[in-house]
Design an enzyme around this catalytic site. Structure first.
Site, PDB file in Angstrom:
ATOM      1  N   LYS A 124     -20.056 -17.509  47.344  1.00  0.00           N
ATOM      2  CA  LYS A 124     -19.860 -18.792  48.704  1.00  0.00           C
ATOM      3  C   LYS A 124     -19.954 -19.463  48.612  1.00  0.00           C
ATOM      4  CE  LYS A 124     -19.793 -17.005  52.271  1.00  0.00           C
ATOM      5  NZ  LYS A 124     -18.547 -16.538  53.131  1.00  0.00           N
ATOM      6  N   THR A 125     -20.911 -20.526  47.495  1.00  0.00           N
ATOM      7  CA  THR A 125     -21.668 -21.746  47.457  1.00  0.00           C
ATOM      8  C   THR A 125     -20.724 -23.290  46.318  1.00  0.00           C
ATOM      9  OG1 THR A 125     -23.151 -21.365  45.995  1.00  0.00           O
ATOM     10  CG2 THR A 125     -23.789 -20.769  47.883  1.00  0.00           C
TER      11      THR A 125
END
Length: 675
Positions: free
Chosen positions: A35-36
């Protein structure tokens, strides 16, 4: 609110979202890294005379259909910027206009004139950076104010060099996002043959495009056709040498080209405007393909290994907290809080270093402590691997055996050359023989190993020929025995064929278009409402009053299409239910809310009620209670029945139901021990 620090303008652009220490903690399949990862998107929008021309077949009742392609692309970029500024606050966005009369590459270029010398007819509207509130406001004023937009959106009389456009994008990515894992150039144009009379200029553009790919930048083409003018975009004339197609051996290559974006809204049955088509096309490619894990060894047999990458194809989107906000005492504008944590000794208040930390566990009344190195050894089950330990028929893999999201794997040639061929052969063999592989699965270092099923997946395409699901293999973590629970016992009544046929007509009337559910058309209403509130606070807009929920049923349409059939089904159901009651001599009647209740009313005589209680006071027999105890089904008895049984055995018959069940269980366990 201009003071809201979406970003630090002077901060290092390569350090957005970074700086956090990775914890070597145990995790099953930690998707936080997925996600990051940072993404940088640069819009390159063509500003030519044809791109500034509004469609001749625009519908005056629909304002979006009267937009020129350039303005539609800007609105599309504005919508994506609104989305990214909240959902992906570490991602970068920029907008580059080419073919404009004015030229600007950096701040102040218009005054000094240096921008025109470097990249003529290229105008950097928004520099590549994490979008700030001021950037969103500037772009919003431009897309909403046509007069302000017309001052900048003036097509150049000279042809812009595509080599300069691509080199300008190259310099932007190199200086602003040098370390980003995903860098993409969204190219929006309707000119399929630039430099038609200059072969050298076309070759130069192809070289610049290759330089971008060598840099790791992916070019996504959004071609625009004009059927109202009899013009169709042809990629083969120029852009096949600029935009590379994906190859099976390179999963990180750009996705296969989609169909052209047509500005056709003349046909009422179609009703798709250019803006809607652009938004849909950009949304489908807005999220970059990020690997959940990379180059993990896939051991098919002893001594036979290939390397694969893992991806999450489908995942539930939820609000994520990216920062804390506080209100300073001297200001009413929120600020981003910068937090720091320090471990302190409880007795001396001395700061504790990380090397001094030990984890302790209670065992046998004593405390056993471990150092961080010892804990790392305890948690280490080996290197990340997907090891096939056997094969089983697909019919032995039930559909309910699913406790986590599945992982899609695809071959990678980085570690083992020839992985694609072996992977493809395995996938086709599993499909042919209807088998799945039972695997020992460790996705990453320090992850808990699990038993998983490796099963094949086929390629799926929609009616337009676009790939909606790639071919490959899927990893499904399998449940342990403790994860499986028996379903509750139900006594169902089979409906007659006439009733089933009547319901089939209702279901057919309520089917979605083409009988296909497209989740992209139904955004999460609570998530979008959360984002809209944040957006309104950040941009000093009026708070929205009601959320837009596209998941709500369309009652009027449902009533019009299926109303008569539902009434007919209800009458038929009532008739068949009455017949069933007569045949089975049942006294159960359906209520208006679909539940069932006894035919006796609340005004029944007290004598009947006492008689019922007297029957319950007799309690079930000891054989019935013993059978229920062995099955673990004591809770199905009522409180009076449990109390009656305990009273007959001389036990304590009081308390809640859980206490009564525990007392009955203790009675049988004591009796078994005595026996």
């Amino acid at each position: 609110m201009t003071d809201l620090p979406y970003r630090n303008k002077t901060a290092d652009p390569s350090n957005h979202g970074g700086g956090e220490e990775e914890e070597e903690e145990e995790d099953d399949i930690d998707d936080s890294g997925y996600k990051t990862q940072k993404d940088a998107v640069l819009f390159a929008i063509d500003v030519s005379k044809s791109m500034l021309q509004t469609p001749t077949d625009a519908d005056p009742k629909k304002p979006d259909t009267a937009l020129c392609p350039t303005l539609a692309a800007l609105k599309c970029a504005y919508a994506l910027m609104q989305q990214r500024i909240i959902s992906n606050p570490n991602d970068m966005m920029g907008i580059l206009l080419f073919g404009t009369e004015k030229s600007k590459f950096q701040e102040g270029d218009e005054e000094t004139g240096r921008g025109g010398l470097q990249y003529p007819h290229c105008y950097l509207l928004t520099d590549l950076d994490v979008p700030a509130a001021a950037d969103v406001k500037q772009l919003r004023s431009m897309v909403e104010d046509e007069e302000e937009a017309s001052k900048l959106l003036q097509a150049s009389t000279e042809e812009v060099s595509m080599a300069n456009v691509l080199f300008c994008a190259n310099q932007i990515f190199t200086t602003k996002a040098p370390n980003f894992s995903s860098r993409r150039l969204f190219l929006v144009t309707d000119n399929d043959y630039p430099h038609a009379a200059n072969r050298d200029a076309r070759n130069s553009a192809a070289v610049r495009a290759k330089d971008l790919y060598d840099l790791g930048v992916t070019i996504e083409l959004f071609p625009i056709s004009h059927p109202d003018r009899g013009y169709t975009f042809d990629r083969s004339r120029f852009y096949n040498d600029i935009v590379y197609s994906a190859t099976p051996s390179d999963p990180d290559a750009p996705a296969p080209l989609s169909s052209d974006i047509k500005a056709a809204n003349a046909s009422a049955k179609d009703g798709i405007s250019l803006l809607q088509a652009l938004l849909s096309s950009v949304a489908s490619r807005a999220a970059p393909r990020r690997a959940l894990f990379s180059n993990v060894a896939f051991e098919i047999a002893p001594g036979l290994k290939i390397s694969v990458k893992g991806f999450i194809i489908l995942k539930r989107q939820e609000p994520r907290r990216t920062s804390y906000i506080y209100l300073p005492s001297d200001s009413d504008k929120p600020q981003v809080a910068v937090g720091s944590s320090t471990l302190m000794a409880e007795d001396t208040a001395r700061s504790v270093e990380k090397v001094e930390i030990r984890k302790a566990y209670k065992f046998g009344g004593e405390t056993v402590s471990f150092t961080m190195e010892e804990m790392a050894k305890i948690r280490n089950f080996g290197d990340p691997i997907i090891r096939i330990i056997g094969f089983k028929p697909m019919d032995m893999l039930p559909i309910w055996a699913n406790i986590k999201h599945n992982t899609f794997i695809y071959p990678s040639e980085e570690e083992y050359v020839g992985s694609t061929r072996v992977f493809s052969a395995l996938q086709q063999k599993l499909l042919k023989d209807k088998l799945f592989g039972l695997a020992w699965f460790i996705p990453r270092k320090n992850a808990v190993p699990t038993l998983a099923a490796v099963y094949p997946g086929t390629e799926k395409r929609n009616e337009e020929g676009e790939q909606v699901m790639p071919p490959g293999l899927w990893i499904k973590p399998l449940p342990c025995a403790d994860d499986i629970r028996e379903p509750p016992e139900t006594n169902s009544i089979k409906a007659p064929d006439e009733l089933i046929d009547s319901m089939r007509v209702i279901v057919q009337q309520l089917q979605l278009p083409k009988a296909v559910y497209d989740p992209s058309k139904y955004p999460n209403p609570s998530l979008q409402w959360f984002y809209k509130i944040l957006q309104a606070l950040a941009l000093e807009e009026d708070l929205p009053e009601t959320p837009e929920d596209k998941t709500l049923p369309r009652w009027k349409q449902i009533h019009r299409r299926a109303g008569p059939y539902v009434v007919e089904f209800g009458e038929m159901l009532e008739k068949h239910y009455a017949e069933w009651q007569r045949e089975n001599k049942s006294s159960v009647h359906p209520t208006t809310n679909g539940a069932a209740k006894r035919s006796q009313t609340s005004t029944a005589s007290g004598a009947k009620k006492v008689k019922t209680e007297d029957v319950e006071d007799e309690g079930p027999s000891e054989e019935q209670m013993l059978a229920a105890h062995q099955k673990g089904a004591l809770a199905k008895f009522t409180n009076p029945q449990l109390k009656a049984f305990l009273a007959s055995k001389g036990g304590r018959a009081s308390g809640k139901k859980a206490d009564l069940v525990e007392a009955v269980t203790g009675y049988f366990e004591t009796r078994m021990n005595v026996d």
